[in-house]
Design a protein around this motif. Structure first.
Motif, short mmCIF file in Angstrom:
data_model
loop_
_atom_site.label_atom_id
_atom_site.label_comp_id
_atom_site.label_asym_id
_atom_site.label_seq_id
_atom_site.Cartn_x
_atom_site.Cartn_y
_atom_site.Cartn_z
N ALA A 485 3.36 7.03 3.69
CA ALA A 485 4.51 7.19 2.68
C ALA A 485 3.80 7.46 1.21
N ARG A 486 4.62 8.07 0.30
CA ARG A 486 4.49 8.06 -1.05
C ARG A 486 2.97 8.77 -1.37
N ALA A 487 2.83 9.80 -0.73
CA ALA A 487 1.45 10.54 -0.89
C ALA A 487 1.13 10.64 -2.33
N LEU A 488 2.13 10.66 -3.29
CA LEU A 488 1.98 11.00 -4.62
C LEU A 488 1.25 9.81 -5.17
N ALA A 489 1.31 8.80 -4.65
CA ALA A 489 0.82 7.36 -5.16
C ALA A 489 -0.69 7.25 -4.53
N VAL A 490 -1.05 7.96 -3.39
CA VAL A 490 -2.35 8.15 -2.80
C VAL A 490 -3.40 8.56 -3.84
N TRP A 491 -3.08 9.89 -4.50
CA TRP A 491 -4.12 10.40 -5.15
C TRP A 491 -4.46 9.68 -6.29
N ALA A 520 0.10 -5.27 -7.41
CA ALA A 520 1.37 -5.42 -6.72
C ALA A 520 2.28 -4.18 -6.52
N ASP A 521 2.22 -3.44 -7.56
CA ASP A 521 2.83 -2.46 -7.66
C ASP A 521 2.35 -1.34 -6.69
N LEU A 526 2.70 2.06 -2.01
CA LEU A 526 2.07 2.58 -0.81
C LEU A 526 2.49 1.89 0.65
N PHE A 527 2.75 0.68 0.51
CA PHE A 527 3.04 -0.04 1.87
C PHE A 527 4.46 -1.14 1.90
N GLY A 528 4.96 -1.13 0.95
CA GLY A 528 5.99 -1.96 0.81
C GLY A 528 7.10 -1.92 2.10
#
Length: 672
Positions: A485-491, A520-521, A526-528
């Motif tokens: 999830a949250r692919a935008l955070a991946v890059w 933590a953020d 990404l995994f919360g």
């Protein structure tokens, strides 16, 4: 029949007003000047009054339309496109605010619905579909639509951002994350084009018939707010929007969207995509092999460990890698019951002498002639500034090898039983302005669908691709990335190579092997666990096997291994690995446990649908998923035991059997 501001009323009012003016009395009854002194003034005033009344008629436009769908009456104002829902026995609910200022609308019957054309030349259609209101808007090519959704306050946005996310509208963390507008494409970052706004009373749910050139955009404005955007272009001439009031449940958009797909005959199960090797996919961990993981001895190691099924992939270059998968490796993997085959890609072109991957090498008559060109005529540079983006139109027009077909045939000849095709299923499409191979985004999508389907229908391969979403679900068996999830955070994370690693050494890249410690953020984004939902699984669990991205193997993210292990079991999504012989020796017990526990929780037969999901605690850290065969799985992501279930453990209950708790194994030795 036209439903417009009453023409009869207009014919009555205007003559009466001007007639009274001629006799020296204006509406309101006050005496005025005589006729002979007012002839010119009267004419001007009458014309002004007429214009005012015509404007009033336009503003008033058509009467509101009421359409009944199940237990809900939807009220639509054609003058503004404001939509409200009135459920039986409950308060009205705002569904869509006005799209534009009041304007005239000549509404006519269209079958069982209504239609009209708005002031911008857009054709609007209104009807019902099942228990949903259906709105279609067809716009002129090149035009755009941006439509804010009703204001969000304390509810939760349920969004298939990859696997699925729950964004609380008033959560400071998500408000900060959406300080700037973040748009999720209907064929890209949304794994399917539907979402809900969840409150205690209901889930106001929205779905698009086709996500092409549509986006759901989120931004903090006194809470996380949403708006729908659409670009009208070839293949996306019509926005097809369904809205429905659903029960207040976390899977609301997924259950509704699956219902839409089934009713429209657009849902393709594994049975409809059957190939000989497909049963080996179910319950199999997914792994990329590097270095001596491509030697026959590695397969012996897997067998000795007790690995009975696994999907093995590899991205290799004979010019730079010392260890290479060949026909003998593929034959042995097949004999052991494994699926094995190469990484493939058709999107990139580079000069043969300097290409960094064999998949980027094309014939002299195809590269660079087949490169995409933008509106100014310039070549479109490829991903990470590598070569160019290849035009799928140019490839489709090419009369012979190299081609997707010739490459698939080569993999079959080598003994591959599966292939992973990068990029094609992701949903980012291009216009090609080359005069030699012009192409629209819609045509690009059609080419990608055709060459993915070819692997299954013609070459009978098990096929995977990157971030399979709704539009590509019918032409893929598994996905690398959709479970993330949250692919935008991946890059953003990957861009920090000092922390995430680089693509070196070539036989054991730190990018895939070296552990990454998130802040933590980053860990929450990404995994919360409390923010995650199995939305994609609730639509496609019996159609696509989804896993994390290949850069995010289970052991890549330090401190998240146990939580991700448990979530894999809860959602029924296989774990991802990057392996060579040394890494297998280090993490082998975890790989074996991932295989065995998955088999205990889900079995090894064709996956059945995930039918329900609940949060069992106020902090949303104890979660329960139900499946179509009656299984109930409960995972505890909290820091304390819950009803005897340990932290990061999962309890599986099958009908007629005692409960079994599955927990991650002891931590492996540190990464060298």
């Amino acid at each position: 029949m036209a439903k417009v501001f009453g023409a009869r009323r207009l014919r009555r009012v205007v003559p009466a007003a001007c007639g009274r003016a001629a006799s020296g009395v204006w509406p309101g009854g006050r005496a005025s000047v005589t006729l002979h002194a007012m002839t010119h003034a009267r004419t001007i005033l009458c014309l002004g009054l007429l214009a005012s009344l015509i404007a009033s008629a336009a503003a008033a436009a058509a009467d509101p339309l009421s359409l009944r769908a199940g237990p809900v009456t939807y009220v639509v104002d054609p003058a503004t496109l404001k939509i409200d829902a009135r459920p039986d026995g409950a308060a009205p609910v705002a569904v869509m605010p006005p799209l534009h200022a009041p304007e005239a609308a000549a509404v006519t019957r269209q079958g069982a619905g209504w239609g009209w054309t708005d002031a911008e030349g857009r054709k609007v259609g209104l009807s019902t579909e099942g228990e949903a209101l259906r709105l279609t808007i067809s716009g002129p090519g090149g035009s755009r639509l941006a439509w804010p959704l009703p204001p969000a306050t304390t509810g939760t946005w349920l969004v298939p951002d990859g696997e699925g996310m729950a964004f609380k509208a008033d959560d400071p963390f998500w408000r900060a994350a959406h300080k700037g507008e973040k748009c999720l494409g209907g064929t890209t970052l949304l794994s399917f084009p539907a979402w809900s706004y969840l409150t205690e009373a209901q889930a106001v749910t929205y779905a698009l018939g086709d996500g092409l050139l549509s986006s759901l955009c989120l931004q903090d404005q006194d809470g996380v707010q949403a708006r729908l955007k659409h670009d009208f272009a070839e293949g996306a001439e019509t926005l097809d929007l369904l809205v429905a009031l659903r029960p207040a449940e976390p899977l609301a958009p997924a259950l509704f969207y699956r219902q839409v797909l089934r009713s429209r005959g657009q849902l393709k199960s594994f049975a409809a995509k059957a190939v000989p090797g497909l049963p080996r996919l179910f319950g199999a961990p997914q792994a990329y092999v590097w270095g001596d993981g491509r030697d026959l001895a590695f397969l012996d190691d897997l067998k000795a460990l007790g690995v009975e099924r696994i999907v093995l992939g590899y991205d290799q270059d004979p010019r730079t890698h010392k260890h290479l998968v060949g026909p003998a490796y593929l034959a042995k993997a097949n004999a052991l019951g494994y699926l094995a085959g190469p990484y493939e890609a058709f999107d990139n072109g580079q000069p043969e002498a300097t290409a960094d991957t064999p998949s980027a090498v094309w014939s002299d008559d195809l590269y660079p002639a087949g490169c995409l060109r933008d509106a100014s005529g310039k070549v479109v540079v490829g991903f990470a500034n590598r070569g160019c983006e290849m035009s799928s139109e140019a490839i489709a027009r090419h009369p012979g090898p190299p081609s997707p077909a010739s490459r698939y045939a080569g993999h079959i000849a080598d003994g591959a039983s599966q292939v992973f095709v990068d990029v094609d299923a992701f949903g980012e499409f291009y216009d090609d302005h080359s005069p030699d191979h012009p192409m629209s985004m819609a045509r690009d999508r059609a080419h990608r669908l055709a060459r993915l389907a070819m692997a299954i229908d013609q070459f009978r391969l098990v096929l995977g691709s990157e971030n399979v979403t709704a539009w590509s679900s019918g032409v893929a068996h598994y996905s690398h990335g959709t479970a993330q999830a949250r692919a935008l955070a991946v890059w953003t994370v990957q861009a920090d190579q000092s922390r995430f690693g680089v693509y070196w050494p070539s036989d054991r890249p730190a990018f895939f092997f070296a552990p990454f410690k998130p802040t933590a953020d980053e860990a929450r984004a990404l995994f919360g666990a409390a923010d995650r939902l199995p939305l994609f699984e609730a639509v496609f669990h019996d159609s696509v096997v989804s896993a994390d991205r290949w850069e995010f193997g289970l052991m890549k993210v330090a401190g998240e291994e146990r939580r991700r292990f448990a979530r894999s079991l809860l959602y029924g999504t296989p774990t991802m690995w990057n392996l060579d012989r040394r890494e297998l020796a280090r993490v082998g017990p975890w790989l074996k446990a991932a295989q065995d526990d998955f088999a205990l929780a889900h079995g090894l037969k064709t996956p059945v649908l995930l039918t329900g999901f609940r949060w069992l605690t106020p902090d949303r850290l104890v979660q329960q998923a139900t499946y179509a065969d009656g299984r109930v799985l409960t995972a505890n992501f909290g820091d304390l035991a819950w009803r005897g279930l340990g932290t990061d453990c999962m309890r599986v209950v099958r009908p007629g059997r005692p409960a079994a708790d599955l927990c991650p194994p002891p931590d492996p030795p540190p990464f060298p």
